[in-house]
Design a protein around this motif. Structure first.
Motif, PDB file in Angstrom:
ATOM      1  N   GLY A 204      -2.319   3.188  -1.766  1.00  0.00           N
ATOM      2  CA  GLY A 204      -2.719   3.781  -0.483  1.00  0.00           C
ATOM      3  C   GLY A 204      -1.697   4.615   0.258  1.00  0.00           C
ATOM      4  O   GLY A 204      -1.725   4.694   1.488  1.00  0.00           O
ATOM      5  N   VAL A 205      -0.824   5.281  -0.460  1.00  0.00           N
ATOM      6  CA  VAL A 205       0.254   6.065   0.145  1.00  0.00           C
ATOM      7  C   VAL A 205       0.263   7.451  -0.494  1.00  0.00           C
ATOM      8  O   VAL A 205      -0.038   7.574  -1.677  1.00  0.00           O
ATOM      9  CB  VAL A 205       1.613   5.344  -0.089  1.00  0.00           C
ATOM     10  N   PRO A 206       0.590   8.489   0.259  1.00  0.00           N
ATOM     11  CA  PRO A 206       0.654   9.810  -0.368  1.00  0.00           C
ATOM     12  C   PRO A 206       1.480   9.835  -1.655  1.00  0.00           C
ATOM     13  O   PRO A 206       2.399   9.023  -1.823  1.00  0.00           O
ATOM     14  CB  PRO A 206       1.298  10.668   0.733  1.00  0.00           C
ATOM     15  N   ALA A 207       1.132  10.739  -2.543  1.00  0.00           N
ATOM     16  CA  ALA A 207       1.825  10.887  -3.822  1.00  0.00           C
ATOM     17  C   ALA A 207       3.302  11.170  -3.599  1.00  0.00           C
ATOM     18  O   ALA A 207       3.683  11.762  -2.591  1.00  0.00           O
ATOM     19  CB  ALA A 207       1.194  12.013  -4.636  1.00  0.00           C
ATOM     20  N   GLY A 208       4.117  10.749  -4.573  1.00  0.00           N
ATOM     21  CA  GLY A 208       5.538  11.045  -4.508  1.00  0.00           C
ATOM     22  C   GLY A 208       6.431   9.874  -4.898  1.00  0.00           C
ATOM     23  O   GLY A 208       7.636  10.028  -4.990  1.00  0.00           O
ATOM     24  N   LEU A 209       5.804   8.708  -5.135  1.00  0.00           N
ATOM     25  CA  LEU A 209       6.605   7.545  -5.516  1.00  0.00           C
ATOM     26  C   LEU A 209       6.159   6.985  -6.861  1.00  0.00           C
ATOM     27  O   LEU A 209       4.967   6.811  -7.107  1.00  0.00           O
ATOM     28  CB  LEU A 209       6.487   6.442  -4.457  1.00  0.00           C
ATOM     29  N   SER A 210       7.135   6.724  -7.694  1.00  0.00           N
ATOM     30  CA  SER A 210       6.941   5.996  -8.945  1.00  0.00           C
ATOM     31  C   SER A 210       7.367   4.565  -8.667  1.00  0.00           C
ATOM     32  O   SER A 210       8.482   4.315  -8.216  1.00  0.00           O
ATOM     33  CB  SER A 210       7.825   6.637 -10.017  1.00  0.00           C
ATOM     34  N   ILE A 211       6.460   3.614  -8.903  1.00  0.00           N
ATOM     35  CA  ILE A 211       6.711   2.213  -8.567  1.00  0.00           C
ATOM     36  C   ILE A 211       6.710   1.403  -9.860  1.00  0.00           C
ATOM     37  O   ILE A 211       5.789   1.524 -10.674  1.00  0.00           O
ATOM     38  CB  ILE A 211       5.622   1.718  -7.587  1.00  0.00           C
ATOM     39  N   LEU A 212       7.762   0.611 -10.042  1.00  0.00           N
ATOM     40  CA  LEU A 212       7.962  -0.076 -11.311  1.00  0.00           C
ATOM     41  C   LEU A 212       8.264  -1.549 -11.078  1.00  0.00           C
ATOM     42  O   LEU A 212       8.824  -1.911 -10.035  1.00  0.00           O
ATOM     43  CB  LEU A 212       9.161   0.549 -12.049  1.00  0.00           C
ATOM     44  N   TYR A 213       7.930  -2.369 -12.049  1.00  0.00           N
ATOM     45  CA  TYR A 213       8.243  -3.795 -11.957  1.00  0.00           C
ATOM     46  C   TYR A 213       8.580  -4.290 -13.358  1.00  0.00           C
ATOM     47  O   TYR A 213       7.866  -3.991 -14.312  1.00  0.00           O
ATOM     48  CB  TYR A 213       7.050  -4.565 -11.365  1.00  0.00           C
ATOM     49  N   ILE A 214       9.684  -5.041 -13.481  1.00  0.00           N
ATOM     50  CA  ILE A 214      10.197  -5.369 -14.813  1.00  0.00           C
ATOM     51  C   ILE A 214      10.516  -6.856 -14.946  1.00  0.00           C
ATOM     52  O   ILE A 214      10.893  -7.509 -13.969  1.00  0.00           O
ATOM     53  CB  ILE A 214      11.453  -4.501 -15.118  1.00  0.00           C
ATOM     54  N   SER A 215      10.359  -7.379 -16.153  1.00  0.00           N
ATOM     55  CA  SER A 215      10.675  -8.785 -16.435  1.00  0.00           C
ATOM     56  C   SER A 215      12.159  -8.927 -16.764  1.00  0.00           C
ATOM     57  O   SER A 215      12.848  -7.949 -17.054  1.00  0.00           O
ATOM     58  CB  SER A 215       9.845  -9.273 -17.626  1.00  0.00           C
ATOM     59  N   ALA A 263       6.024   4.782   4.672  1.00  0.00           N
ATOM     60  CA  ALA A 263       4.558   4.696   4.572  1.00  0.00           C
ATOM     61  C   ALA A 263       4.156   3.598   3.586  1.00  0.00           C
ATOM     62  O   ALA A 263       3.161   2.893   3.793  1.00  0.00           O
ATOM     63  CB  ALA A 263       3.980   6.043   4.139  1.00  0.00           C
ATOM     64  N   LEU A 264       4.939   3.442   2.529  1.00  0.00           N
ATOM     65  CA  LEU A 264       4.660   2.377   1.548  1.00  0.00           C
ATOM     66  C   LEU A 264       4.810   1.007   2.203  1.00  0.00           C
ATOM     67  O   LEU A 264       4.005   0.093   1.954  1.00  0.00           O
ATOM     68  CB  LEU A 264       5.611   2.519   0.349  1.00  0.00           C
ATOM     69  N   LYS A 265       5.808   0.864   3.056  1.00  0.00           N
ATOM     70  CA  LYS A 265       5.951  -0.420   3.771  1.00  0.00           C
ATOM     71  C   LYS A 265       4.701  -0.682   4.617  1.00  0.00           C
ATOM     72  O   LYS A 265       4.142  -1.785   4.594  1.00  0.00           O
ATOM     73  CB  LYS A 265       7.188  -0.428   4.673  1.00  0.00           C
ATOM     74  N   THR A 266       4.252   0.335   5.333  1.00  0.00           N
ATOM     75  CA  THR A 266       3.062   0.175   6.173  1.00  0.00           C
ATOM     76  C   THR A 266       1.869  -0.243   5.328  1.00  0.00           C
ATOM     77  O   THR A 266       1.122  -1.160   5.680  1.00  0.00           O
ATOM     78  CB  THR A 266       2.764   1.490   6.913  1.00  0.00           C
ATOM     79  N   SER A 267       1.682   0.419   4.194  1.00  0.00           N
ATOM     80  CA  SER A 267       0.524   0.124   3.355  1.00  0.00           C
ATOM     81  C   SER A 267       0.634  -1.263   2.721  1.00  0.00           C
ATOM     82  O   SER A 267      -0.347  -2.010   2.680  1.00  0.00           O
ATOM     83  CB  SER A 267       0.363   1.196   2.278  1.00  0.00           C
ATOM     84  N   LEU A 268       1.810  -1.620   2.246  1.00  0.00           N
ATOM     85  CA  LEU A 268       1.972  -2.952   1.645  1.00  0.00           C
ATOM     86  C   LEU A 268       1.768  -4.033   2.701  1.00  0.00           C
ATOM     87  O   LEU A 268       1.184  -5.089   2.414  1.00  0.00           O
ATOM     88  CB  LEU A 268       3.350  -3.086   0.978  1.00  0.00           C
TER      89      LEU A 268
END
Lengths: 381, 381
Positions: A204-215, A263-268
């Motif tokens: 739910g945030v404008p384009a421009g962020l690559s979000i990753l999560y790793i083990s 904006a990502l903080k707001t959406s999360l």
């Protein structure tokens, strides 16, 4: 958020990303300048990285989230260049255009790629995956959780179970660009090693962020890689930065996108204001309802005939035979709705795609679109 | 811009990027969702790509601009992975931290790197560059136009002239992260082959965009490269996309950052509303004036002793000997100004940096900061 903002009337963008954004998210985009190492921004970024753990239902402190400037595509490069050495074997489960593009990216980094391709509008059968994993040893398997070209959702949990049973060393890499925030993804429990996603879909945030999560084990492989093959996408370089921000300290490798991360903080915060399972359930309800209406009331055919594999964040609909596709899209546009054309190579021009994720699901946009779609079809008869 | 917006009072971020943004730029960040292939966004992106030609004073239709989601750092990967083949020779002119990091990036992609290092706070002497170019054959030379760690500006025109004379085949690659929009850069006339920059400095837009500009011959080399070494940063993949948008058509490789690119249009429109030379002159005046005040009125020492090589977008100032650096930064912060610490490896803790670019230059922020700096020094005496 620094001010009250109500976005002006505009055409509703109901495509499978970028999606519509909440007023609060857009207001956060207009946050006045902050230094990337200011206490204000450090607190914002810390909150974001902590929230990602909740979104992925991860409690293992050795997993790690990342937010980079980039698009979803960059996540493919991160996976290919950090989790694999040249010549290592990858099994790609292809459910459409995006799975195949991920395979292209893996080949650029000299991975040895085998592709199991699903029938159009279906997933790769679990038995076929098991058979292949028994036949060959793979360093990694890639799953496109939702392929936006076909609107198919793969069963990550079941696939991962097979991997754990047959070939537990194989890293489980999930492209969650069109799934994270709308489909359940239990990172630790399912034994996922890497998820890549982007800001402009169900997050739910404008384009421009690559979000990753790793083990832990995937990160160990990345950090111990002998030969670096990327600079900007290097987890060796980004890991200390993310660990610093998550623990409340600034650090520098490349300047983060302060406003979009705010904006990502707001959406999360919005997403996590209720149990995430409630969010997934709501999306499933709206999706099921829309699909039912499209098929039963409007008499249209949707792409995954088997609804068990139909994604909940979008619906792929065939144009009716007696109606010219572009005419229908134009009608919808005149009524204030933007939907997407089809992009599966074999079906281009034959179908369109409606996104129903995030803000639009809660703001009643899907009902409005349904009405406009019905009217448009009537007018074009 | 879709609405009137006046940003709230906040601490002024006077660091060498991210800089302060205009109200109109921030309002553009809150643009409601648009599809990346909508007519509205295509028109925005087209305007941006056309404006880049004007900013770089380029009239050669065979040059090409690019705007990618990413940070300035990504531009190094683009240069290293598209303009060079493994083993090719690069001469890096180092004027500080950022030049050296660019060299690190080039090495990741297996370039054969030689570094000519300037004295701290100075540039590499032209005679030394000429001598080296005569001694060895280089496929490319990299120039950090302004190294933000030392506040030194290199003479790109003079260096490029030497290259043309001694080794005309050598590609001239300019890191313009802290120069584009504040220092003159005549792309065609000076014979530059590649410039990389970012959105959050003198271009005046929140962080999140990597901005690139390429010559015909450099592009030909990139497009004919045999072995791809990047997917997301590949000019082979991005060139048709940028050409499509610039000619008024949508195209897809990875989702562009719609809102930040809309803000970029707003800022480029502001920048190009006057002749760019006027903008450069204004920045030079404000910079010269600030440096003079800092030295003569406040009695402080600035980093490049030779003002001929002092950049105009920032000023690096040594902390006075009798004052504790962090105390001064804290005082300034209490008075509402954020400035940056020093990051040159040999001088960390000994100096601070003030950014004076873009909106702040026109909004009188530098005068306010000067007053606060004087007061802070008096209070700490």
């Amino acid at each position: 958020m620094s001010f009250e903002y109500k976005q002006p009337d505009h055409k509703l963008t109901l495509i499978p990303g970028p999606i519509e954004f909440s007023n609060e998210v857009l207001a956060s985009m207009a946050t006045p300048s902050q230094a990337h190492t200011s206490p204000e921004f450090i607190a914002t970024f810390q909150s974001v990285l902590q929230s990602l753990r909740k979104l992925f239902k991860s409690t293992d402190p050795k997993t790690q989230g990342y937010v980079l400037s980039g698009s979803g595509t960059l996540g493919w490069d991160v996976a290919a260049s950090n989790l694999l050495n040249p010549g290592e074997k990858v099994l790609v489960l292809s459910t459409g255009f995006f799975s195949d593009s991920f395979a292209d990216c893996l080949r650029v980094y000299d991975a040895n790629v085998d592709v199991l391709t699903a029938d159009i509008g279906d997933v790769v059968p679990l038995a076929k995956i098991e058979e292949q994993l028994k036949k060959e040893k793979y360093d990694a398997i890639t799953i496109t959780h939702v392929d936006t070209s076909t609107s198919v959702v793969s069963n990550v949990e079941a696939i991962s179970q097979i991997v754990k049973k047959v070939s537990p060393e194989t890293l489980v890499i999930v492209d969650g660009v069109c799934s994270v925030g709308v489909e359940d993804l239990e990172f630790d429990k399912w034994g996922v090693d890497f998820v890549l996603t982007a800001s402009q879909k169900a997050i739910g945030v404008p384009a421009g962020l690559s979000i990753l999560y790793i083990s832990e084990r995937a990160l160990a492989k990345a950090l111990n890689k002998e030969k670096d093959t990327t600079f900007f996408a290097s987890l060796k370089r980004w890991t200390p930065i993310m660990k610093a921000y998550e623990s409340g300290n600034g650090a520098y490798f490349a300047t983060p996108a302060v406003q979009t991360i705010t904006a990502l903080k707001t959406s999360l915060d919005e997403i996590l204001s209720q149990p995430v399972d409630e969010r997934f359930k709501k999306h499933a309800q709206v999706s099921d309802n829309f699909k039912k209406t499209v098929e039963q009331d409007l008499g249209l055919k949707i792409l995954p005939v088997n609804h068990d594999v139909a994604a909940h964040g979008l619906t792929a609909v065939y144009f009716p035979e007696n109606i010219n596709g572009p005419d229908l899209l134009k009608k919808l546009s005149e009524k204030g709705f933007v939907v997407a054309g089809g992009i599966h190579k074999q079906l281009v021009g034959k179908y369109f795609r409606v996104g129903h994720m995030g803000y639009s699901v809660y703001a009643g946009h899907v009902d409005k679109l349904t009405k406009a779609l019905k009217e448009s079809l009537d007018e074009l008869k």
